[in-house]
Design a protein around this motif. Structure first.
Motif, PDB file in Angstrom:
ATOM      1  N   ILE A  72       0.858  -1.184   0.000  1.00 11.60           N
ATOM      2  CA  ILE A  72       0.000   0.000   0.000  1.00 11.60           C
ATOM      3  C   ILE A  72       0.896   1.237   0.000  1.00 11.60           C
ATOM      4  CG2 ILE A  72      -1.720   1.316   1.296  1.00 11.60           C
ATOM      5  CD1 ILE A  72      -2.680  -1.407   2.415  1.00 11.60           C
ATOM      6  N   ASP A  73       0.723   2.082  -1.015  1.00 10.29           N
ATOM      7  CA  ASP A  73       1.483   3.326  -1.165  1.00 10.29           C
ATOM      8  C   ASP A  73       0.622   4.459  -0.643  1.00 10.29           C
ATOM      9  OD1 ASP A  73       2.712   5.692  -2.200  1.00 10.29           O
ATOM     10  OD2 ASP A  73       3.696   4.482  -3.746  1.00 10.29           O
ATOM     11  N   VAL A  74       1.072   5.150   0.410  1.00 11.05           N
ATOM     12  CA  VAL A  74       0.265   6.183   1.070  1.00 11.05           C
ATOM     13  C   VAL A  74       0.589   7.598   0.583  1.00 11.05           C
ATOM     14  CG1 VAL A  74      -0.194   4.789   3.126  1.00 11.05           C
ATOM     15  CG2 VAL A  74       1.820   6.287   3.079  1.00 11.05           C
ATOM     16  N   ARG A  75       1.318   7.709  -0.514  1.00 12.91           N
ATOM     17  CA  ARG A  75       1.630   9.033  -1.059  1.00 12.91           C
ATOM     18  C   ARG A  75       0.424   9.598  -1.813  1.00 12.91           C
ATOM     19  NH1 ARG A  75       6.422   8.090  -4.767  1.00 12.91           N
ATOM     20  NH2 ARG A  75       5.158   6.273  -5.252  1.00 12.91           N
ATOM     21  N   THR A  76       0.546  10.835  -2.239  1.00 13.13           N
ATOM     22  CA  THR A  76      -0.521  11.453  -3.026  1.00 13.13           C
ATOM     23  C   THR A  76      -0.614  10.762  -4.381  1.00 13.13           C
ATOM     24  OG1 THR A  76       0.924  13.077  -4.083  1.00 13.13           O
ATOM     25  CG2 THR A  76      -0.066  13.705  -1.939  1.00 13.13           C
ATOM     26  N   ILE A 134      -3.371   4.257  -1.635  1.00 14.50           N
ATOM     27  CA  ILE A 134      -4.344   4.716  -0.650  1.00 14.50           C
ATOM     28  C   ILE A 134      -3.662   5.862   0.099  1.00 14.50           C
ATOM     29  CG2 ILE A 134      -5.778   4.140   1.341  1.00 14.50           C
ATOM     30  CD1 ILE A 134      -5.653   1.203   0.433  1.00 14.50           C
ATOM     31  N   PRO A 135      -3.932   7.116  -0.300  1.00 11.59           N
ATOM     32  CA  PRO A 135      -3.260   8.252   0.340  1.00 11.59           C
ATOM     33  C   PRO A 135      -3.459   8.245   1.857  1.00 11.59           C
ATOM     34  CG  PRO A 135      -4.429   8.964  -1.626  1.00 11.59           C
ATOM     35  CD  PRO A 135      -4.841   7.532  -1.366  1.00 11.59           C
ATOM     36  N   LEU A 136      -2.456   8.739   2.563  1.00  9.94           N
ATOM     37  CA  LEU A 136      -2.457   8.717   4.023  1.00  9.94           C
ATOM     38  C   LEU A 136      -3.728   9.338   4.600  1.00  9.94           C
ATOM     39  CD1 LEU A 136      -1.005   8.083   6.665  1.00  9.94           C
ATOM     40  CD2 LEU A 136       0.199  10.256   6.453  1.00  9.94           C
ATOM     41  N   ASP A 137      -4.218  10.409   3.985  1.00 11.70           N
ATOM     42  CA  ASP A 137      -5.414  11.058   4.526  1.00 11.70           C
ATOM     43  C   ASP A 137      -6.692  10.241   4.316  1.00 11.70           C
ATOM     44  OD1 ASP A 137      -5.598  11.484   1.774  1.00 11.70           O
ATOM     45  OD2 ASP A 137      -6.098  13.617   1.942  1.00 11.70           O
ATOM     46  N   ARG A 138      -6.594   9.099   3.625  1.00  6.90           N
ATOM     47  CA  ARG A 138      -7.770   8.242   3.406  1.00  6.90           C
ATOM     48  C   ARG A 138      -7.582   6.848   4.021  1.00  6.90           C
ATOM     49  NH1 ARG A 138      -9.727   9.212  -2.586  1.00  6.90           N
ATOM     50  NH2 ARG A 138     -11.747   9.557  -1.663  1.00  6.90           N
ATOM     51  N   ILE A 139      -6.534   6.684   4.800  1.00 12.09           N
ATOM     52  CA  ILE A 139      -6.188   5.368   5.326  1.00 12.09           C
ATOM     53  C   ILE A 139      -7.271   4.825   6.272  1.00 12.09           C
ATOM     54  CG2 ILE A 139      -4.814   5.855   7.424  1.00 12.09           C
ATOM     55  CD1 ILE A 139      -3.493   3.705   4.648  1.00 12.09           C
ATOM     56  N   GLU A 140      -7.865   5.693   7.077  1.00  9.79           N
ATOM     57  CA  GLU A 140      -8.888   5.201   8.009  1.00  9.79           C
ATOM     58  C   GLU A 140     -10.144   4.752   7.273  1.00  9.79           C
ATOM     59  OE1 GLU A 140      -9.424   6.981  11.858  1.00  9.79           O
ATOM     60  OE2 GLU A 140      -7.480   7.989  11.686  1.00  9.79           O
ATOM     61  N   ALA A 187       8.614   8.179   6.279  1.00  7.94           N
ATOM     62  CA  ALA A 187       7.966   8.915   7.369  1.00  7.94           C
ATOM     63  C   ALA A 187       6.443   8.751   7.336  1.00  7.94           C
ATOM     64  CB  ALA A 187       8.348  10.390   7.315  1.00  7.94           C
ATOM     65  N   ARG A 188       5.832   8.984   6.181  1.00  9.72           N
ATOM     66  CA  ARG A 188       4.374   8.856   6.090  1.00  9.72           C
ATOM     67  C   ARG A 188       3.938   7.404   6.258  1.00  9.72           C
ATOM     68  NH1 ARG A 188       3.217  12.119   0.673  1.00  9.72           N
ATOM     69  NH2 ARG A 188       5.423  11.661   0.387  1.00  9.72           N
ATOM     70  N   SER A 189       4.725   6.478   5.734  1.00  8.09           N
ATOM     71  CA  SER A 189       4.347   5.072   5.890  1.00  8.09           C
ATOM     72  C   SER A 189       4.456   4.649   7.354  1.00  8.09           C
ATOM     73  CB  SER A 189       5.184   4.166   4.982  1.00  8.09           C
ATOM     74  OG  SER A 189       6.555   4.260   5.273  1.00  8.09           O
ATOM     75  N   ALA A 190       5.422   5.183   8.085  1.00  9.28           N
ATOM     76  CA  ALA A 190       5.515   4.887   9.518  1.00  9.28           C
ATOM     77  C   ALA A 190       4.292   5.442  10.249  1.00  9.28           C
ATOM     78  CB  ALA A 190       6.801   5.466  10.108  1.00  9.28           C
ATOM     79  N   ASN A 191       3.840   6.636   9.856  1.00 10.41           N
ATOM     80  CA  ASN A 191       2.624   7.197  10.456  1.00 10.41           C
ATOM     81  C   ASN A 191       1.414   6.323  10.136  1.00 10.41           C
ATOM     82  OD1 ASN A 191       3.911   9.374  11.636  1.00 10.41           O
ATOM     83  ND2 ASN A 191       3.514  10.751   9.934  1.00 10.41           N
ATOM     84  N   THR A 250       5.251  15.373  11.145  1.00 11.94           N
ATOM     85  CA  THR A 250       4.131  15.610  10.242  1.00 11.94           C
ATOM     86  C   THR A 250       4.492  16.820   9.382  1.00 11.94           C
ATOM     87  OG1 THR A 250       3.027  17.128  11.770  1.00 11.94           O
ATOM     88  CG2 THR A 250       2.423  14.789  11.918  1.00 11.94           C
ATOM     89  N   CYS A 251       3.732  17.073   8.363  1.00 10.28           N
ATOM     90  CA  CYS A 251       4.008  18.248   7.546  1.00 10.28           C
ATOM     91  C   CYS A 251       2.709  18.805   6.980  1.00 10.28           C
ATOM     92  CB  CYS A 251       4.991  17.928   6.425  1.00 10.28           C
ATOM     93  SG  CYS A 251       5.495  19.412   5.519  1.00 10.28           S
ATOM     94  N   GLY A 252       2.203  19.839   7.622  1.00  6.31           N
ATOM     95  CA  GLY A 252       0.980  20.478   7.175  1.00  6.31           C
ATOM     96  C   GLY A 252       1.123  21.073   5.783  1.00  6.31           C
TER      97      GLY A 252
END
Length: 191
Positions: free
Chosen positions: A22-26, A41-47, A70-74, A161-163
């Motif tokens: 699963i690639d959580v990038r944009t 599956i972008p990180l902001d849609r993982i849940e 970093a994002r995959s660890a999150n 994180t990075c807003g």
């Protein structure tokens, strides 16, 4: 909470046939090149994808990937909080490509010109420079722009994180096609 387990690029490559990746990038980053067979599956849609990811984890090992790790660890932490055991790719797709492994691209997709990290550095640098110049030439209050970016970078480092990346990820050039989450989840369900 403990850090997620990590696979080296060579370990992941040798096990690629047995992993759900699963690639959580944009979507834009994903289109620029991803680990073969990875589902976006972008990180902001993982849940939202949690039930299907849980189903994939019940069938076998799940590897979560991003650009650097970093994002995959999150994402792995979020999934672990919901009882889903996953691993992350050490160094992300950057390490994958650096180790000489091929990246797949969707049919007809052009590589992303700049990765998200580079876009963040460029944007932050531009706003800091603009704040300093406007502070000198127009009004000292414009220097607050530079201070706000500096505070954001410190917060980003402390929280991992990075807003700014989240905001930049919503720009049209970072979403060349919408992430078809429904189709991705269907592929995830069908293993």
């Amino acid at each position: 909470m403990t850090a997620p387990s990590a696979l080296s690029t060579d370990e992941a490559r040798s096990r690629l046939h047995e992993l759900t990746v699963i690639d959580v990038r944009t979507p834009g980053e994903y289109a620029g090149g991803h680990v073969p067979g990875a589902l976006n599956i972008p990180l902001d849609r993982i849940e939202r994808a949690l039930p299907d990811i849980r189903g994939a984890a019940d069938r076998g090992d799940v590897l979560v990937v991003c650009a650097s790790g970093a994002r995959s660890a999150n994402a792995c932490r979020i999934l672990a909080e919901h009882g889903v055991d996953t691993a992350t790719l050490s160094g992300g797709t950057g390490a994958w490509a650096a180790d000489g492994h091929d990246l797949d691209r969707p049919q007809g997709a052009a590589p992303t010109v700049w990765g998200m990290e580079r876009q963040v550095r460029f944007t932050a640098g531009t706003v800091v420079l603009l704040g300093l110049l406007l502070g000198l030439l127009v009004h000292p209050a414009f220097q607050l722009l530079s201070a706000a970016i500096a505070a954001g970078l410190v917060f980003s480092a402390l929280t991992n994180t990075c807003g700014m990346a989240v905001l930049l990820g919503k720009l049209p050039h970072n979403r060349p096609r919408g992430a078809d989450l429904d189709r991705t989840l269907e592929a995830l369900r069908n293993g």
